[in-house]
Design an enzyme around this catalytic site. Structure first.
Site, PDB file in Angstrom:
ATOM      1  N   CYS A  11       0.835  -1.188   0.000  1.00 16.59           N
ATOM      2  CA  CYS A  11       0.000   0.000   0.000  1.00 16.59           C
ATOM      3  C   CYS A  11       0.882   1.256   0.000  1.00 16.59           C
ATOM      4  O   CYS A  11       2.095   1.162   0.183  1.00 16.59           O
ATOM      5  CB  CYS A  11      -0.922   0.005   1.219  1.00 16.59           C
ATOM      6  N   CYS A  14       3.045   1.747   3.007  1.00 15.25           N
ATOM      7  CA  CYS A  14       4.137   0.774   3.126  1.00 15.25           C
ATOM      8  C   CYS A  14       5.336   1.258   2.322  1.00 15.25           C
ATOM      9  O   CYS A  14       6.480   1.170   2.764  1.00 15.25           O
ATOM     10  CB  CYS A  14       3.697  -0.592   2.605  1.00 15.25           C
TER      11      CYS A  14
END
Lengths: 81, 351
Positions: A11, A14
């Site tokens: 994501c 991240c």
């Protein structure tokens, strides 16, 4: 040698955590290995349900939020000592 | 009696950020109280439009609503993110472990609202809940409540429709999550969970409590607020722009026939229409508000908004990794039906 794992399926946060961690390693200029962990089974083996998570030398130091560069640098320094 | 210099310094550092938040809150309140005066001054004095003209009415509506909604969104998102920093998916999992149906569903729906959640965490959350033995129905109550009760929608409903409608939205969202979860739990959903989910073992590597300081929490909340507001502000401005046009130019009662209470088909139609509109939730609420002024029924409008925030296809497809398509369809079907029912109920109860 620091062993760092960034936990997250890919994501946006991240990826940002990975960049922040890389930056922290570069500023400290310590030998470190940064590994991206994207497999859900591996992520959850650390007990983390909410990504992104950060693991330094096998210890979960942060999860479920995006820490700041100063925080990450602090954790790395703690782990070196 | 002199204060130790080191301790004063430390006190200053501890209170600087909370104090900044407090000062901002006071400024926020002062600005909030002056919004109508500022809008009137801008439209009728500075630009010099007549208060009776269509253009004057539309512009006044626009310059009042845009700062009002942006102020509300900023304040609300900050408070919600700050409150949420005290909760986590890991804590929710621990709190729900060993709970039975019923109370478990209620607790799950409540936790679904206050737990910080991003759709990319849906899969680990689902697996983690299953692994700790939380019934699937309870897990689904959590998964329904999370998107159904959306803080952006809540802030905008509060700002445009008032606290009663916002409260109705909150309560009916919780009821949908509790009942939807119980219903799914009755359908033996274990059949539709992918095999590998039952095999995953969750480690016990981390403690439940986090060591964040108040300053960390404030900084996190500030950053999320900036991120979210910078993502949605344009939709809000466009939505209010369209709403202002409707407000000034569309005649009263224009929509009574198509979106009024007597048009029974408008509720399911609104729900269907809402499914593909997820990313524009912030822009849709001001339009819905303007439509209501022109005769659309409250239940229809609420059903539409719930459908916009709750039933988003991309999020459903993320869950496809852990549950079979059949269960996703059941999930969408039950939530959609519950929203349609809520819409009818409001149209029936509120005249």
């Amino acid at each position: 040698m620091l062993n760092i794992k960034v936990l997250g399926p890919g994501c946006a946060n991240c990826k940002r955590l990975e960049q922040i961690t890389q930056k922290a390693v570069d500023t400290l200029s310590v030998p470190a290995q940064i590994e991206k962990v994207t497999d859900y089974g591996e992520i959850m083996a650390f007990g983390v349900l909410s990504t992104p998570g950060l693991v330094v030398n096998g210890q979960v130091v942060s999860y479920g939020r995006l820490p700041s560069l100063a925080e990450v640098t602090g954790w790395l320094v703690d782990s070196i000592e | 009696m002199t204060t130790h210099p080191a301790s004063t310094l430390q006190n200053k550092q501890n209170w600087r950020l909370p104090l900044l938040v407090l000062v901002t809150a006071v400024l926020w309140l002062i600005l909030w109280g002056q919004l109508q005066n500022l809008a009137d001054w801008f439209t009728y004095q500075l630009i010099g439009l007549s208060a009776d003209s269509h253009l004057g009415q539309s512009l006044n509506f626009f310059v009042y609503d845009v700062p009002k909604i942006l102020l509300l969104l900023t304040g609300m998102i900050f408070l919600v993110t700050l409150a949420r920093s005290f909760f986590s998916a890991e804590q929710a999992r621990a709190a729900l472990g060993g709970r039975r149906e019923g109370f478990g569903n209620l607790l799950a729906a409540g936790l679904g609202v206050i737990t910080p959640f991003c759709s990319c965490s849906a899969v680990p959350l689902f697996i983690g809940f299953v692994e700790s033995g939380i019934p699937l129905g309870v897990t689904f109550s959590f998964l329904i409540a999370t998107p159904v009760i959306n803080e952006i929608a809540l802030a905008m409903l509060f700002g445009l429709f008032g606290w009663k409608v916002a409260a109705l939205y909150l309560v009916s969202g919780l009821v949908i999550a509790v009942l939807g979860g119980i219903l799914i739990g009755r359908l033996k959903p274990e059949r539709y969970v992918e095999e590998f989910v039952w095999q995953v073992k969750v480690g016990k590597g981390i403690g439940i409590t986090s060591k964040l300081t108040l300053d960390d929490r404030i900084r996190d909340a500030g950053r999320s607020t900036r991120e979210i507001v910078s993502k949605v502000w344009l939709f809000v401005v466009i939505g209010i722009g369209i709403g202002a046009g409707i407000h000034g130019y569309v005649p009263e009662d224009f929509l009574v026939d198509v979106m009024g209470r007597s048009a029974w088909w408008s509720v399911p139609a609104a729900v269907l229409l809402g499914i593909p509109l997820y990313s524009n939730a912030a822009g849709i609420i001001p339009i819905a508000h303007a439509l209501m002024e022109k005769g659309a029924a409250l239940g229809t409008v609420l059903a539409f908004m719930m459908s916009v925030v709750a039933l988003s296809l991309p999020e459903m497809l993320i869950l496809k990794r852990v549950i079979k398509l059949r269960l996703i369809i059941i999930f969408i079907g039950i939530v959609a039906a519950a929203i349609v029912f809520t819409g009818y109920l409001f149209n029936l109860v509120i005249g």
